[in-house]
Design a protein around this motif. Structure first.
Motif, PDB file in Angstrom:
ATOM      1  N   LEU A   1       0.932 -19.950   0.423  1.00  0.00           N
ATOM      2  CA  LEU A   1       1.329 -18.643  -0.026  1.00  0.00           C
ATOM      3  C   LEU A   1       0.396 -17.598   0.722  1.00  0.00           C
ATOM      4  O   LEU A   1       1.071 -16.415   0.849  1.00  0.00           O
ATOM      5  N   ILE A   2      -0.605 -17.796   0.917  1.00  0.00           N
ATOM      6  CA  ILE A   2      -1.463 -16.833   1.488  1.00  0.00           C
ATOM      7  C   ILE A   2      -0.864 -16.422   3.132  1.00  0.00           C
ATOM      8  O   ILE A   2      -0.909 -15.340   3.320  1.00  0.00           O
ATOM      9  N   TRP A   3      -0.222 -17.249   3.535  1.00  0.00           N
ATOM     10  CA  TRP A   3       0.577 -16.905   4.881  1.00  0.00           C
ATOM     11  C   TRP A   3       1.576 -16.086   4.634  1.00  0.00           C
ATOM     12  O   TRP A   3       2.009 -15.064   5.345  1.00  0.00           O
ATOM     13  N   ALA A   4       2.451 -16.201   3.714  1.00  0.00           N
ATOM     14  CA  ALA A   4       3.283 -15.271   3.253  1.00  0.00           C
ATOM     15  C   ALA A   4       2.773 -14.010   2.886  1.00  0.00           C
ATOM     16  O   ALA A   4       3.343 -12.837   3.192  1.00  0.00           O
ATOM     17  N   ALA A   5       1.644 -13.868   2.032  1.00  0.00           N
ATOM     18  CA  ALA A   5       0.882 -12.615   1.823  1.00  0.00           C
ATOM     19  C   ALA A   5       0.563 -12.135   3.173  1.00  0.00           C
ATOM     20  O   ALA A   5       0.660 -10.800   3.124  1.00  0.00           O
ATOM     21  N   GLY A   6      -0.002 -12.846   4.200  1.00  0.00           N
ATOM     22  CA  GLY A   6      -0.273 -12.182   5.415  1.00  0.00           C
ATOM     23  C   GLY A   6       1.065 -11.532   6.205  1.00  0.00           C
ATOM     24  O   GLY A   6       0.775 -10.772   6.763  1.00  0.00           O
ATOM     25  N   GLY A   7       2.162 -12.269   6.003  1.00  0.00           N
ATOM     26  CA  GLY A   7       3.362 -11.800   6.662  1.00  0.00           C
ATOM     27  C   GLY A   7       3.857 -10.300   6.018  1.00  0.00           C
ATOM     28  O   GLY A   7       3.947  -9.436   6.785  1.00  0.00           O
ATOM     29  N   LEU A   8       3.591 -10.265   4.658  1.00  0.00           N
ATOM     30  CA  LEU A   8       3.818  -8.962   4.097  1.00  0.00           C
ATOM     31  C   LEU A   8       2.756  -8.133   4.261  1.00  0.00           C
ATOM     32  O   LEU A   8       3.097  -6.736   4.573  1.00  0.00           O
ATOM     33  N   PHE A   9       1.544  -8.410   4.713  1.00  0.00           N
ATOM     34  CA  PHE A   9       0.410  -7.425   4.852  1.00  0.00           C
ATOM     35  C   PHE A   9       0.952  -6.548   6.312  1.00  0.00           C
ATOM     36  O   PHE A   9       0.948  -5.541   6.452  1.00  0.00           O
ATOM     37  N   PHE A  10       1.313  -7.567   7.139  1.00  0.00           N
ATOM     38  CA  PHE A  10       1.596  -6.962   8.527  1.00  0.00           C
ATOM     39  C   PHE A  10       2.844  -6.231   8.536  1.00  0.00           C
ATOM     40  O   PHE A  10       3.047  -5.410   9.248  1.00  0.00           O
ATOM     41  N   LEU A  11       3.779  -6.563   7.887  1.00  0.00           N
ATOM     42  CA  LEU A  11       5.038  -5.780   7.570  1.00  0.00           C
ATOM     43  C   LEU A  11       4.652  -4.445   6.911  1.00  0.00           C
ATOM     44  O   LEU A  11       5.054  -3.355   7.528  1.00  0.00           O
ATOM     45  N   GLY A  12       3.506  -4.101   6.074  1.00  0.00           N
ATOM     46  CA  GLY A  12       3.147  -3.054   5.432  1.00  0.00           C
ATOM     47  C   GLY A  12       2.776  -2.346   6.523  1.00  0.00           C
ATOM     48  O   GLY A  12       2.498  -0.999   6.542  1.00  0.00           O
ATOM     49  N   LEU A  13       1.533  -2.889   7.293  1.00  0.00           N
ATOM     50  CA  LEU A  13       0.820  -2.113   8.433  1.00  0.00           C
ATOM     51  C   LEU A  13       1.994  -1.737   9.461  1.00  0.00           C
ATOM     52  O   LEU A  13       1.560  -0.574  10.026  1.00  0.00           O
ATOM     53  N   THR A  14       3.073  -2.386   9.523  1.00  0.00           N
ATOM     54  CA  THR A  14       4.149  -1.708  10.600  1.00  0.00           C
ATOM     55  C   THR A  14       4.513  -0.484  10.053  1.00  0.00           C
ATOM     56  O   THR A  14       4.752   0.535  10.789  1.00  0.00           O
ATOM     57  N   PHE A  15       4.874  -0.475   8.684  1.00  0.00           N
ATOM     58  CA  PHE A  15       5.272   0.761   8.060  1.00  0.00           C
ATOM     59  C   PHE A  15       4.357   1.820   8.116  1.00  0.00           C
ATOM     60  O   PHE A  15       4.698   3.126   8.526  1.00  0.00           O
ATOM     61  N   PHE A  16       2.918   1.566   8.134  1.00  0.00           N
ATOM     62  CA  PHE A  16       1.800   2.392   8.208  1.00  0.00           C
ATOM     63  C   PHE A  16       1.907   3.056   9.447  1.00  0.00           C
ATOM     64  O   PHE A  16       1.732   4.446   9.737  1.00  0.00           O
ATOM     65  N   LEU A  17       1.835   2.339  10.403  1.00  0.00           N
ATOM     66  CA  LEU A  17       2.088   3.032  12.035  1.00  0.00           C
ATOM     67  C   LEU A  17       3.264   3.673  12.048  1.00  0.00           C
ATOM     68  O   LEU A  17       3.157   4.721  12.880  1.00  0.00           O
ATOM     69  N   HIS A  18       4.379   3.161  11.845  1.00  0.00           N
ATOM     70  CA  HIS A  18       5.471   3.864  12.101  1.00  0.00           C
ATOM     71  C   HIS A  18       5.896   5.262  11.657  1.00  0.00           C
ATOM     72  O   HIS A  18       6.206   6.155  12.088  1.00  0.00           O
ATOM     73  N   PHE A  19       5.166   5.246  10.314  1.00  0.00           N
ATOM     74  CA  PHE A  19       5.310   6.664   9.677  1.00  0.00           C
ATOM     75  C   PHE A  19       3.957   7.484   9.452  1.00  0.00           C
ATOM     76  O   PHE A  19       3.800   8.485   8.799  1.00  0.00           O
ATOM     77  N   HIS A  20       2.979   7.034  10.292  1.00  0.00           N
ATOM     78  CA  HIS A  20       1.884   7.761  10.584  1.00  0.00           C
ATOM     79  C   HIS A  20       0.952   7.787   9.154  1.00  0.00           C
ATOM     80  O   HIS A  20       0.462   8.919   9.049  1.00  0.00           O
ATOM     81  N   VAL A  21       1.099   6.840   8.267  1.00  0.00           N
ATOM     82  CA  VAL A  21       0.431   7.030   6.888  1.00  0.00           C
ATOM     83  C   VAL A  21      -1.026   7.110   7.021  1.00  0.00           C
ATOM     84  O   VAL A  21      -1.713   7.832   6.337  1.00  0.00           O
TER      85      VAL A  21
END
Length: 248
Positions: A32-52
Motif C-alpha cells: 500500500l505504500i506504493w499506492a500512497a506514492g502514486g497519490l503523492f505524485f498525483l498531488g505533486l502534479t496538481f501542485f505544479l500545474h496550478f503553481h500552488v
C-alpha cells in the motif's frame, strides 16, 4: 510541463508496482505504500500545474524542503548500511546458523524463504558439524509454523533432523533472534544469520544487540523484481527497530 509529465509517469509506476506486489500475495500490506506514492505524485502534479508551491509562505517552503532533504539523506545512509552486508557469506564451521522465518504458503515456503533455506542447505552440506535453528511462528495466513515448514523443507532435501532445532514462537525478526538465542551460549558460540541479502544488516545487528558476541551474516539471494519493495520495506523495518531500541 515536462515536470508534470514526469510526475504522472512516476505515479503510474507506483500504482503499477503496487499491483505487482499485491499479485504475489506476500502476506503483508506494505504494498500500500506504493499506492500512497502514486497519490503523492498525483498531488505533486496538481501542485505544479496550478503553481500552488509559489503560493506557500517562504518559511513553510523551507521547512518542507528541509524535511525532504533530511528524509532523503537518512534513506540513503540506511540503504548504504543495508548494501554493506549484501554479499556476506559467513565463516566456515560455525556452531549454529539461524534461518530467519518468512511466509509459508499452502504449497510450502514462499520464494523468499526458499532462497534462505537453499543457502542454509548449502552451508550445512559444506559444514557438517553446524547445527541449524529454523525460526518463525505461525501467521494467520499460514498453514503451519514457519519453523515447521522450514524443518520439513530441509529434511526433504537431505539434512538430518538431529541437526535442526525448531523455534516456533516468534512473530518478527527481533523475536526470531531473541527466541533463537535461548538455544545458544551467547558468549562463546559462533553464529551465522541466514536471510535474504537486503535483510542481513538488520539480522546481524539485532543479534549483536541481544548479546551474541560472535555473529556473522550469510546472505541469500532475493527476487530482483521485488527488490525495490524489499529495500524500501527494510528501511522502515530498521527505523522501527531503532525506535523500539532493538538496535542500540
Amino acid at each position: 510541463m515536462k515536470r508534470e509529465i514526469f510526475c504522472i509517469l512516476l505515479s503510474l509506476f507506483c500504482f503499477g508496482y503496487c499491483f505487482l506486489i499485491y499479485s504475489i500475495k506476500s502476506g503483508t500490506r506494505f504494498y500500500l505504500i506504493w499506492a500512497a506514492g502514486g497519490l503523492f505524485f498525483l498531488g505533486l502534479t496538481f501542485f505544479l500545474h496550478f503553481h500552488v508551491w509559489s503560493m506557500l509562505p517562504a518559511v513553510l517552503q523551507k521547512i518542507i524542503v528541509g524535511c525532504l532533504m533530511f528524509g532523503i539523506l537518512l534513506f540513503v545512509i540506511v540503504e548504504g548500511l543495508i548494501i554493506s552486508h549484501y554479499w556476506e557469506k559467513g565463516e566456515k564451521n560455525l556452531d549454529y546458523i539461524i534461518v530467519l522465518g518468512a511466509q509459508v504458503k499452502e504449497n510450502g515456503p514462499s520464494a523468499a524463504l526458499k532462497f534462505r533455506l537453499d543457502e542454509a542447505y548449502d552451508y550445512l552440506i559444506e559444514n557438517e558439524n553446524t547445527i541449524c535453528i529454523v525460526s518463525g511462528g505461525q501467521g494467520s495466513n499460514e498453514p503451519c509454523t514457519e519453523a515447521q515448514g522450514m524443518y520439513e523443507y530441509l529434511v526433504k532435501k537431505g539434512i538430518e533432523p538431529r541437526r535442526i532445532i525448531k523455534e516456533d514462537k516468534s512473530t518478527d525478526t527481533s523475536e526470531n533472534i531473541l527466541f533463537s538465542a535461548q538455544f545458544l551460549d551467547k558468549e562463546n558460540d559462533r553464529v551465522g544469520i541466514v536471510t535474504n541479502n537486503f535483510h542481513v544488516f538488520r539480522g546481524v545487528h539485532l543479534a549483536k544487540h541481544l548479546g551474541i558476541k560472535n555473529v556473522c551474516g550469510i546472505s541469500a539471494r532475493s527476487n530482483v523484481y521485488f527488490q525495490l519493495n524489499n529495500m524500501v520495506r527494510e528501511f522502515f523495518g530498521i527505523m522501527k527497530d531503532l525506535a523500539c531500541g532493538n538496535l542500540i
